[in-house]
Design an enzyme around this catalytic site. Sequence first.
Site, PDB file in Angstrom:
ATOM      1  N   ASP A 218      -1.866   1.834 -12.135  1.00 56.45           N
ATOM      2  CA  ASP A 218      -2.273   1.094 -10.942  1.00 56.45           C
ATOM      3  C   ASP A 218      -1.597   1.591  -9.666  1.00 56.45           C
ATOM      4  O   ASP A 218      -0.638   2.367  -9.723  1.00 56.45           O
ATOM      5  CB  ASP A 218      -2.010  -0.410 -11.135  1.00 56.45           C
ATOM      6  CG  ASP A 218      -0.639  -0.703 -11.760  1.00 56.45           C
ATOM      7  OD1 ASP A 218       0.229   0.186 -11.754  1.00 56.45           O
ATOM      8  OD2 ASP A 218      -0.439  -1.821 -12.244  1.00 56.45           O
TER       9      ASP A 218
ATOM     10  N   GLU B 248      -5.235  -9.336 -13.491  1.00 58.84           N
ATOM     11  CA  GLU B 248      -4.771 -10.709 -13.377  1.00 58.84           C
ATOM     12  C   GLU B 248      -5.569 -11.630 -14.303  1.00 58.84           C
ATOM     13  O   GLU B 248      -6.658 -11.253 -14.762  1.00 58.84           O
ATOM     14  CB  GLU B 248      -4.926 -11.174 -11.923  1.00 58.84           C
ATOM     15  CG  GLU B 248      -4.135 -10.357 -10.907  1.00 58.84           C
ATOM     16  CD  GLU B 248      -2.644 -10.703 -10.887  1.00 58.84           C
ATOM     17  OE1 GLU B 248      -2.073 -11.065 -11.923  1.00 58.84           O
ATOM     18  OE2 GLU B 248      -2.038 -10.587  -9.803  1.00 58.84           O
TER      19      GLU B 248
ATOM     20  N   ASN C   2       2.617 -13.633 -15.684  1.00 56.45           N
ATOM     21  CA  ASN C   2       1.371 -14.404 -15.894  1.00 56.45           C
ATOM     22  C   ASN C   2       0.461 -13.740 -16.941  1.00 56.45           C
ATOM     23  O   ASN C   2      -0.704 -14.070 -17.051  1.00 56.45           O
ATOM     24  CB  ASN C   2       0.615 -14.572 -14.572  1.00 56.45           C
ATOM     25  CG  ASN C   2       0.180 -13.235 -13.988  1.00 56.45           C
ATOM     26  OD1 ASN C   2       0.461 -12.180 -14.546  1.00 56.45           O
ATOM     27  ND2 ASN C   2      -0.514 -13.268 -12.859  1.00 56.45           N
TER      28      ASN C   2
ATOM     29  N   HIS D  82      -0.341 -10.510 -16.976  1.00 55.45           N
ATOM     30  CA  HIS D  82      -1.148  -9.372 -16.527  1.00 55.45           C
ATOM     31  C   HIS D  82      -0.645  -8.068 -17.148  1.00 55.45           C
ATOM     32  O   HIS D  82       0.521  -7.923 -17.490  1.00 55.45           O
ATOM     33  CB  HIS D  82      -1.271  -9.300 -14.998  1.00 55.45           C
ATOM     34  CG  HIS D  82      -0.079  -8.834 -14.234  1.00 55.45           C
ATOM     35  ND1 HIS D  82       0.255  -9.342 -13.001  1.00 55.45           N
ATOM     36  CD2 HIS D  82       0.857  -7.892 -14.485  1.00 55.45           C
ATOM     37  CE1 HIS D  82       1.322  -8.734 -12.539  1.00 55.45           C
ATOM     38  NE2 HIS D  82       1.715  -7.846 -13.422  1.00 55.45           N
TER      39      HIS D  82
END
Length: 246
Positions: free
Chosen positions: A67, A143, A136, A138
Amino acid sequence: MKLIRVENYEEMSSYAARLVEQQILDNSHSVLGLATGSTPLGLYGELIQGVRERNITYRDIQTISLDEYCGLSSDHPNSYRYFMNDKLFRQIDIPLENTHIPDGTAVSVEAECERYEALIDEIGPPDLQILGLGTNGHIGFNEPGTPETSVTHCVKLEESTRTSNARFFKDLDSVPTHAITMGIQSILKSEEILVLASGKKKAPAVKRLLAGTVSEDFPASYLWQHNRVTLIVDKEAYSLAMAEKE
Ligand code: GLP
């Protein structure tokens, strides 16, 4: 999913380094999928040592990073290109042209995502993909809510992600709002996946991942659909999953 429990961050890093180096020894033309963040830093340190002390060479290795932030150029100290150059690529013998990261400054983000996915198919998929775990759930910057079918795409970052990554920036406002990330399908194409998690902060995410329920709300759970995933956790990261079992 194979679970490897180790004592601490250092053990996690050296265990992971052994697996990466074995991959390189097995195939000197391997393609490695790489992650950014604090988690793989120890692993990268070990890999640098491997070049200096164990005759490991990256001359013919290709890397595909997961990313990149939108809007940050390669010379911006918070871009993932800068991070990877600084923390790994410039300290090993890999030709920089063998290292691939989405271009966060591309004029057309859409065209850049398409180019990157085509590149994964052309030179990849990775023989071994390294992943960190977001608090979370990810992976990359996928996400919660990211569909299973996603390929490389642009995402709006969750506030929790921006807050958690703000520690690397001047302040929260400087954290980009969007990023380009390999999608779930792009990640699942890899031959083998290695997930690393260390520290108390990751304990809830590790517990949820190990519960084994695949859900869009928790993107790392898609990894259950791959048959060669190894999760290396240290004591703190495993603490809540462990408490559950007792
Ligand atoms: C970041 C990155 C991921 C990384 C994850 C965990 O936002 N996009 O690639 O794996 O979140 O980061 P850290 O290792 O710093 O906890």
